[in-house]
Design a protein around this motif. Sequence first.
Motif, PDB file in Angstrom:
ATOM      1  N   SER A 313     -18.545   5.866 -35.691  1.00  0.00           N
ATOM      2  CA  SER A 313     -18.148   6.040 -34.216  1.00  0.00           C
ATOM      3  C   SER A 313     -19.158   5.873 -33.329  1.00  0.00           C
ATOM      4  O   SER A 313     -20.314   6.321 -33.317  1.00  0.00           O
ATOM      5  CB  SER A 313     -17.232   7.250 -34.091  1.00  0.00           C
ATOM      6  OG  SER A 313     -16.108   7.302 -35.033  1.00  0.00           O
ATOM      7  N   PRO A 314     -18.884   5.122 -32.283  1.00  0.00           N
ATOM      8  CA  PRO A 314     -19.812   4.811 -31.321  1.00  0.00           C
ATOM      9  C   PRO A 314     -20.446   6.496 -30.511  1.00  0.00           C
ATOM     10  O   PRO A 314     -19.611   7.239 -30.395  1.00  0.00           O
ATOM     11  CB  PRO A 314     -19.428   4.250 -29.932  1.00  0.00           C
ATOM     12  CG  PRO A 314     -17.785   4.412 -30.309  1.00  0.00           C
ATOM     13  CD  PRO A 314     -17.652   4.493 -31.703  1.00  0.00           C
ATOM     14  N   ARG A 346     -11.683   1.109 -38.577  1.00  0.00           N
ATOM     15  CA  ARG A 346     -12.103   0.383 -37.349  1.00  0.00           C
ATOM     16  C   ARG A 346     -13.491   0.266 -37.688  1.00  0.00           C
ATOM     17  O   ARG A 346     -14.287   0.953 -38.165  1.00  0.00           O
ATOM     18  CB  ARG A 346     -11.787   1.274 -36.057  1.00  0.00           C
ATOM     19  CG  ARG A 346     -12.212   0.737 -34.642  1.00  0.00           C
ATOM     20  CD  ARG A 346     -11.945   1.494 -33.771  1.00  0.00           C
ATOM     21  NE  ARG A 346     -10.348   1.809 -33.488  1.00  0.00           N
ATOM     22  CZ  ARG A 346     -10.106   2.383 -32.477  1.00  0.00           C
ATOM     23  NH1 ARG A 346     -10.686   3.077 -31.727  1.00  0.00           N
ATOM     24  NH2 ARG A 346      -8.832   2.616 -32.429  1.00  0.00           N
ATOM     25  N   TRP A 348     -16.876  -1.355 -35.488  1.00  0.00           N
ATOM     26  CA  TRP A 348     -17.739  -1.605 -34.307  1.00  0.00           C
ATOM     27  C   TRP A 348     -18.657  -2.867 -34.299  1.00  0.00           C
ATOM     28  O   TRP A 348     -19.515  -2.774 -35.101  1.00  0.00           O
ATOM     29  CB  TRP A 348     -18.181  -0.335 -33.726  1.00  0.00           C
ATOM     30  CG  TRP A 348     -17.132   0.838 -33.692  1.00  0.00           C
ATOM     31  CD1 TRP A 348     -17.032   1.477 -34.683  1.00  0.00           C
ATOM     32  CD2 TRP A 348     -16.624   1.310 -32.593  1.00  0.00           C
ATOM     33  NE1 TRP A 348     -15.973   2.351 -34.254  1.00  0.00           N
ATOM     34  CE2 TRP A 348     -15.544   2.307 -32.695  1.00  0.00           C
ATOM     35  CE3 TRP A 348     -16.552   0.734 -31.296  1.00  0.00           C
ATOM     36  CZ2 TRP A 348     -14.686   2.801 -31.974  1.00  0.00           C
ATOM     37  CZ3 TRP A 348     -15.576   1.380 -30.162  1.00  0.00           C
ATOM     38  CH2 TRP A 348     -14.900   2.225 -30.711  1.00  0.00           C
ATOM     39  N   THR A 349     -18.541  -3.742 -33.488  1.00  0.00           N
ATOM     40  CA  THR A 349     -19.583  -4.851 -33.273  1.00  0.00           C
ATOM     41  C   THR A 349     -20.889  -4.208 -32.609  1.00  0.00           C
ATOM     42  O   THR A 349     -20.842  -3.177 -32.085  1.00  0.00           O
ATOM     43  CB  THR A 349     -18.965  -6.241 -32.551  1.00  0.00           C
ATOM     44  OG1 THR A 349     -18.436  -5.689 -31.171  1.00  0.00           O
ATOM     45  CG2 THR A 349     -17.706  -6.666 -33.011  1.00  0.00           C
ATOM     46  N   LEU A 352     -20.475  -2.722 -29.073  1.00  0.00           N
ATOM     47  CA  LEU A 352     -19.455  -1.653 -29.433  1.00  0.00           C
ATOM     48  C   LEU A 352     -18.192  -2.129 -29.052  1.00  0.00           C
ATOM     49  O   LEU A 352     -17.645  -1.338 -28.534  1.00  0.00           O
ATOM     50  CB  LEU A 352     -20.075  -0.557 -28.457  1.00  0.00           C
ATOM     51  CG  LEU A 352     -21.369   0.143 -28.860  1.00  0.00           C
ATOM     52  CD1 LEU A 352     -21.818   1.193 -28.016  1.00  0.00           C
ATOM     53  CD2 LEU A 352     -21.326   0.453 -30.204  1.00  0.00           C
ATOM     54  N   ARG A 353     -17.792  -2.924 -29.391  1.00  0.00           N
ATOM     55  CA  ARG A 353     -16.262  -3.546 -29.459  1.00  0.00           C
ATOM     56  C   ARG A 353     -15.504  -3.404 -30.572  1.00  0.00           C
ATOM     57  O   ARG A 353     -15.886  -3.482 -31.878  1.00  0.00           O
ATOM     58  CB  ARG A 353     -16.236  -5.049 -29.310  1.00  0.00           C
ATOM     59  CG  ARG A 353     -14.866  -5.611 -28.982  1.00  0.00           C
ATOM     60  CD  ARG A 353     -15.022  -7.204 -28.510  1.00  0.00           C
ATOM     61  NE  ARG A 353     -15.686  -7.998 -29.391  1.00  0.00           N
ATOM     62  CZ  ARG A 353     -15.145  -8.582 -30.452  1.00  0.00           C
ATOM     63  NH1 ARG A 353     -13.802  -8.434 -30.851  1.00  0.00           N
ATOM     64  NH2 ARG A 353     -15.884  -9.352 -31.275  1.00  0.00           N
ATOM     65  N   PRO A 354     -14.359  -2.403 -30.626  1.00  0.00           N
ATOM     66  CA  PRO A 354     -13.814  -2.067 -31.622  1.00  0.00           C
ATOM     67  C   PRO A 354     -13.051  -3.217 -32.367  1.00  0.00           C
ATOM     68  O   PRO A 354     -12.221  -3.956 -31.600  1.00  0.00           O
ATOM     69  CB  PRO A 354     -12.845  -1.004 -31.205  1.00  0.00           C
ATOM     70  CG  PRO A 354     -12.848  -1.131 -29.952  1.00  0.00           C
ATOM     71  CD  PRO A 354     -13.755  -1.892 -29.489  1.00  0.00           C
TER      72      PRO A 354
END
Length: 398
Positions: A313-314, A346, A348-349, A352-354
Amino acid sequence: MKKILVLLLLLGAAGGGFLHYRNRPEPAPRYLTAVVGRGDIVQTVSATGKLQAVNTVEVGTQVSGTISELYVDYNASVAKGQLLALIDSTLFEAERAKAAADVAAARASVAEAQANVDDARRTYERRKTLYEKDFIAAADVDSAETTVATTKARLLSARASVAQAEAALRRAETNLGYTRIVSPVDGIVVGKSISAGQTVAASYQTPTLFTIAEDLTKMQVEADVDEADIGYLAEGMSVAFSVDTYPESTFHGHVHQIRLEPSTTENVVTYSTIIHVDNPDMKLKPGMTANVEIEVATARDVLKVSAAALRFSPPEPAEGKKGQGGGQGKGQGKGNGNGTAQGGARLWTTDLRPISVRTGLSDGSFIEVSGDIEEGLEVVTAVIGQSNGDSARPRMPF
């Protein structure tokens, strides 16, 4: 005056440096990444077990005595009916001779009893004729008739004695035969517990003299599978295993039987699972420890990603990170432990794009994923530190 001027300049420089340090830009985080790849995922159940022959026969003795001859040793190949050892037969031969003599005596008694019956019958016939001519009394006829019945009973008893003596002879011959220890199967001697001159006693239980493995080209692993995994198994599943003596080799077999009898050791419940293995080159030996991997499910040529990517998770925004240092951030612990973040699976790229995905089979290290995702996509697995510039992102192999 000059000293005061120099002091003011130093104070001004220090203040400017402090203001510059306070207003410096926030360092950019550095990420550990992985790439979505394509390949196979194999879900397995791990266990350990012992190798053993499919059929092992313990050869014992039913009679007591001294081992007079020993014909085989460890690792000897034997055939069914082959003589393995001899027990001293002197006493048993004497018992057979005595039993044979008893049979002869009983048969002679039968012949004597038969003669007595014939004589009693003739006497009865004569007296009966004399009685009809009124030469003797009726009591004499009755006496002769009683003698006939008595001698017939003695004949039956003598015949029964013959049967009894013959049974004793067969028993003596059988015991004499038991002094010859022979192999009941074709196989290899893997155990021997006697030596020439040793006395064996079979009074209360049959002692084991030899242990014979019937066919070591066909072996089995008896693996103890934990109760948490036993529900995944079924007969016929493929099995791969290794042994310590050949760490670079992988052997293969299949699940033959899942036994329903549980075993409990220190509150751990396991079930015995029998795995059949071919051993044509005889590399595997009884008693070796097998490290077993049972293939319970397989996904071929699917998209897969490191399980760590689904646990990521970010990190929190900069305001919430002051005083925490440059670790992985609080968000690292928000996964639920099975590769799915809270609120759904999920990824994350790197910006930080989910990306929402559906998860499938997992082998513990990689998880099958599907959805709006393509092969080669780089995703974040962890925050590993802070940097002031655009440094290269370390990657994990997919």
